[in-house]
Scaffold this motif. Sequence first.
Motif, PDB file in Angstrom:
ATOM      1  N   HIS A   7      48.723  55.490  52.309  1.00 52.44           N
ATOM      2  CA  HIS A   7      48.969  55.365  50.877  1.00 52.44           C
ATOM      3  C   HIS A   7      49.501  53.978  50.519  1.00 52.44           C
ATOM      4  O   HIS A   7      49.810  53.729  49.362  1.00 52.44           O
ATOM      5  CB  HIS A   7      49.950  56.444  50.417  1.00 52.44           C
ATOM      6  N   ASN A   8      49.661  53.097  51.488  1.00 52.23           N
ATOM      7  CA  ASN A   8      50.164  51.755  51.233  1.00 52.23           C
ATOM      8  C   ASN A   8      49.047  50.718  51.218  1.00 52.23           C
ATOM      9  O   ASN A   8      49.296  49.529  51.267  1.00 52.23           O
ATOM     10  CB  ASN A   8      51.197  51.375  52.303  1.00 52.23           C
ATOM     11  N   HIS A  10      45.827  48.459  49.901  1.00 54.72           N
ATOM     12  CA  HIS A  10      45.510  47.736  48.682  1.00 54.72           C
ATOM     13  C   HIS A  10      44.012  47.466  48.672  1.00 54.72           C
ATOM     14  O   HIS A  10      43.464  46.948  49.637  1.00 54.72           O
ATOM     15  CB  HIS A  10      46.284  46.419  48.600  1.00 54.72           C
ATOM     16  N   ASN A 124      45.737  46.089  37.582  1.00 57.02           N
ATOM     17  CA  ASN A 124      46.434  46.653  38.740  1.00 57.02           C
ATOM     18  C   ASN A 124      46.596  48.157  38.535  1.00 57.02           C
ATOM     19  O   ASN A 124      47.215  48.593  37.561  1.00 57.02           O
ATOM     20  CB  ASN A 124      47.810  45.998  38.913  1.00 57.02           C
ATOM     21  N   GLN A 126      47.809  51.848  40.160  1.00 58.99           N
ATOM     22  CA  GLN A 126      48.571  52.581  41.161  1.00 58.99           C
ATOM     23  C   GLN A 126      48.043  54.006  41.219  1.00 58.99           C
ATOM     24  O   GLN A 126      47.928  54.673  40.189  1.00 58.99           O
ATOM     25  CB  GLN A 126      50.063  52.586  40.812  1.00 58.99           C
ATOM     26  N   THR A 127      47.694  54.459  42.404  1.00 57.20           N
ATOM     27  CA  THR A 127      47.127  55.791  42.577  1.00 57.20           C
ATOM     28  C   THR A 127      47.873  56.539  43.674  1.00 57.20           C
ATOM     29  O   THR A 127      48.765  55.983  44.333  1.00 57.20           O
ATOM     30  CB  THR A 127      45.637  55.713  42.959  1.00 57.20           C
ATOM     31  N   GLY A 130      47.023  54.723  47.093  1.00 56.68           N
ATOM     32  CA  GLY A 130      47.183  53.299  47.271  1.00 56.68           C
ATOM     33  C   GLY A 130      46.988  52.529  45.990  1.00 56.68           C
ATOM     34  O   GLY A 130      46.774  53.099  44.914  1.00 56.68           O
ATOM     35  N   ALA A 131      47.039  51.209  46.102  1.00 52.56           N
ATOM     36  CA  ALA A 131      46.896  50.329  44.945  1.00 52.56           C
ATOM     37  C   ALA A 131      45.494  49.746  44.887  1.00 52.56           C
ATOM     38  O   ALA A 131      44.858  49.505  45.918  1.00 52.56           O
ATOM     39  CB  ALA A 131      47.925  49.207  45.013  1.00 52.56           C
ATOM     40  N   TYR A 132      45.033  49.508  43.659  1.00 52.27           N
ATOM     41  CA  TYR A 132      43.712  48.933  43.437  1.00 52.27           C
ATOM     42  C   TYR A 132      43.842  47.765  42.465  1.00 52.27           C
ATOM     43  O   TYR A 132      44.638  47.809  41.525  1.00 52.27           O
ATOM     44  CB  TYR A 132      42.743  49.964  42.859  1.00 52.27           C
ATOM     45  N   THR A 133      43.040  46.738  42.703  1.00 51.02           N
ATOM     46  CA  THR A 133      42.945  45.609  41.795  1.00 51.02           C
ATOM     47  C   THR A 133      41.493  45.465  41.376  1.00 51.02           C
ATOM     48  O   THR A 133      40.594  45.465  42.233  1.00 51.02           O
ATOM     49  CB  THR A 133      43.410  44.303  42.462  1.00 51.02           C
TER      50      THR A 133
END
Length: 267
Positions: A7-8, A10, A124, A126-127, A130-133
């Motif tokens: 979950h960390n 990107h 940006n 947050q899910t 994890g993170a998405y850009t």
Amino acid sequence: MADDGTHNTHHEVEVVIIGAGLCGVAAVVALRRAGVDDVLVLEKSARLGGTWRDNTYPGCGCDVPSLLYEYSFAPHRWSRSFARQPEILDYLATTAATHGVDRAVRYNTEVRSVRWSPRAHRWNLQTTTGAYTARVVIVAAGPWHQPRVPDIPGLDTFPGAVFHSARWNHELDLTGQRVAAVGTGASTVQFLPEIQPQAAHLDAFQSTPQWVLPKPDFPFPAALHDVLARHPAACSTGPRRPSAYRCATRVCCGRWRPWPASTCGPP
């Protein structure tokens, strides 16, 4: 795009689509046809389908004519003029698989926040995974994925069964039961006729009266599909030609009744 299964992680992607329903699937296909292949779909559930995945109440179906409720790039031989939920969900899943859309979907990924970064010119996200850009975010979540339960005094202490139509309790047998339906929207007008013969007593409560119109729902004969397959332009919308659905309504008692050549024919 990095992904180590935690979950960390990107993820950097060109386009993120939120929701894998009808609009989400269409967006993936349209983007790829435009040459944009770096696309991800974030879907909070374990499978695609949107409202047609969540709504399974008795009589659930499309309140738009089937011939008008399909992708232009994926024509379908609908079984009836107003398709039911299982057929629509299967059509959506089949279309997604045929066009490889399912490979772009990240399931069990719920979007918690979306923020724009002016300095980076990126979104940006947050899910839960994890993170998405992304450079572009397309919101295709739709308005019907969260049931709206009215704040009725005493509802939380009501001793009987209570559920929303979008979370239908299929294990509950309504035979001989006293049933109350709150609201007379599109869902209610579909499931009421289905459960009325089972219930001992049925009350429907509405705040605003609905408009009632005839619904020409009937099975599509093979003749209709044959005509549309051979002459797709014959029933296209145009200045002098009716829509495909209007042509379909000429079917009566299983017999195809073509429109006059002056109003329906090849361009």
